[in-house]
Design a protein around this motif. Structure first.
Motif: not given
Ligand SMILES: [Zn+2]
Lengths: 219, 92
Positions: A40-41, A44-46, A48-50, A53, A62, A65-66, A90, B62, B65, B68, B72, B76
């Protein structure tokens, strides 16, 4: 045990040599496995961004991602360490995104509208596979902007603004590089209708770029 | 000689850049000379080229972006530590 013949490149020249199969496998660099507690740390942002998009929907992204992380934990014993786990995740996510689009399409059945039907029945489409012999020329030359990062940021925003289902078709066929056949199956449409959707996506992208791109080379 | 319909069909299923040199030559030959599909299919190729270049940039884009949602993420994290508990114990 010499089991197979491989093409290897020595000083740029191809040479056929016999390589023990086992040694080719063990010589592959191994990437350490990041434990799932840190996913997650770190990712998750990578991811989520993907997903954003592709889906443009925070909730669905979200969820993706889960689902990706959970599927990753289950499949972790199959991770071969040949690439960064981020890219492996990915890869899993790609399937989750396709599932999500399939679900959305199922809930809102893609129906051909009368304008699209007219296009498919038009003389030019039936005899030449085109929408018009004289499309509007570009108001600027996008090729000249390829080295400009700002242009791609705007391009990315424009993709977001393309309307569904043209956008969904564009994501699957163009961004995810799926075949016509695969996309038609996922979206439950005919190849001709996919052509219409991709034509619409290209048209909208061009109009949006012409409207939003205010950088150099605008005439 | 390819027909307009064949040219359009090829471009529907393949990116121009991914075709063999011979097919690229035949296609471009047709497109350059054809008053019917030339302009349209030229724009299709340009669009393919632009998208292909975009995909090369995508990874770096990316980073721009939004992240998240923090709640959430916490939920998670909790879920993952529950789920991975067993599997990580058995690893190493
Ligand atoms: Zn033609």
């Amino acid at each position: 045990m010499f089991s197979s013949t491989h093409m290897t490149f020595i000083d740029g020249h191809a040479a056929s040599v016999i390589v023990p199969r086992k040694s080719t496998v063990t010589s592959q660099p191994k990437v350490p496995i990041t434990p799932p507690e840190k996913w997650v740390e770190l990712y998750s942002d990578y991811l989520y961004g993907f997903a954003m998009s592709r889906l443009r929907d925070p909730e669905a992204s979200a969820d993706c991602v889960q689902d990706t992380f959970l599927a990753g934990i289950k499949a972790l014993n199959r991770f071969d360490g040949s690439r960064d786990i981020k890219f492996w995740l990915r890869g899993i996510m790609r399937n989750k995104i396709v599932d999500q689009i399939r679900k959305t399409v199922k809930e809102n059945k893609v129906d051909i509208d009368s304008e699209d039907e007219t296009l498919l029945e038009s003389f030019w489409f039936r005899f030449s596979g085109i929408a018009t012999t004289n499309p509007e020329p570009w108001q600027f030359n996008p090729r000249k902007q390829y080295d400009n990062t700002e242009f791609w940021v705007v391009f990315r925003e424009c993709i977001d603004s393309v309307k569904n289902p043209a956008r969904q078709a564009f994501v699957l066929r163009v961004l995810e590089d799926m075949t016509t056949e695969e996309v038609c199956k996922i979206m439950d449409i005919t190849p001709n209708y996919l052509w219409v959707l991709l034509h619409r996506a290209r048209q909208q992208l061009k109009e949006l770029l012409e409207e939003k791109w205010t950088g150099p080379d605008v005439m | 000689m390819l027909t307009c319909k064949q040219v359009s069909k090829v471009l529907q299923n393949e990116d121009y850049e991914n075709l063999s040199p011979l097919r690229r030559f035949l296609l471009m030959f047709h497109i350059k000379l054809c008053a019917v599909c030339g302009k349209f299919n030229r724009q299709v190729i340009d669009s393919q080229d632009m998208c292909c270049n975009f995909k090369r940039q995508e990874e770096s884009l990316l980073e721009k972006e939004p992240p998240m949602d923090a709640d959430r993420k916490d939920a998670l994290k909790k879920l993952l530590s529950e789920q991975s508990g067993d599997s990580t114990l058995h690893r190493s």
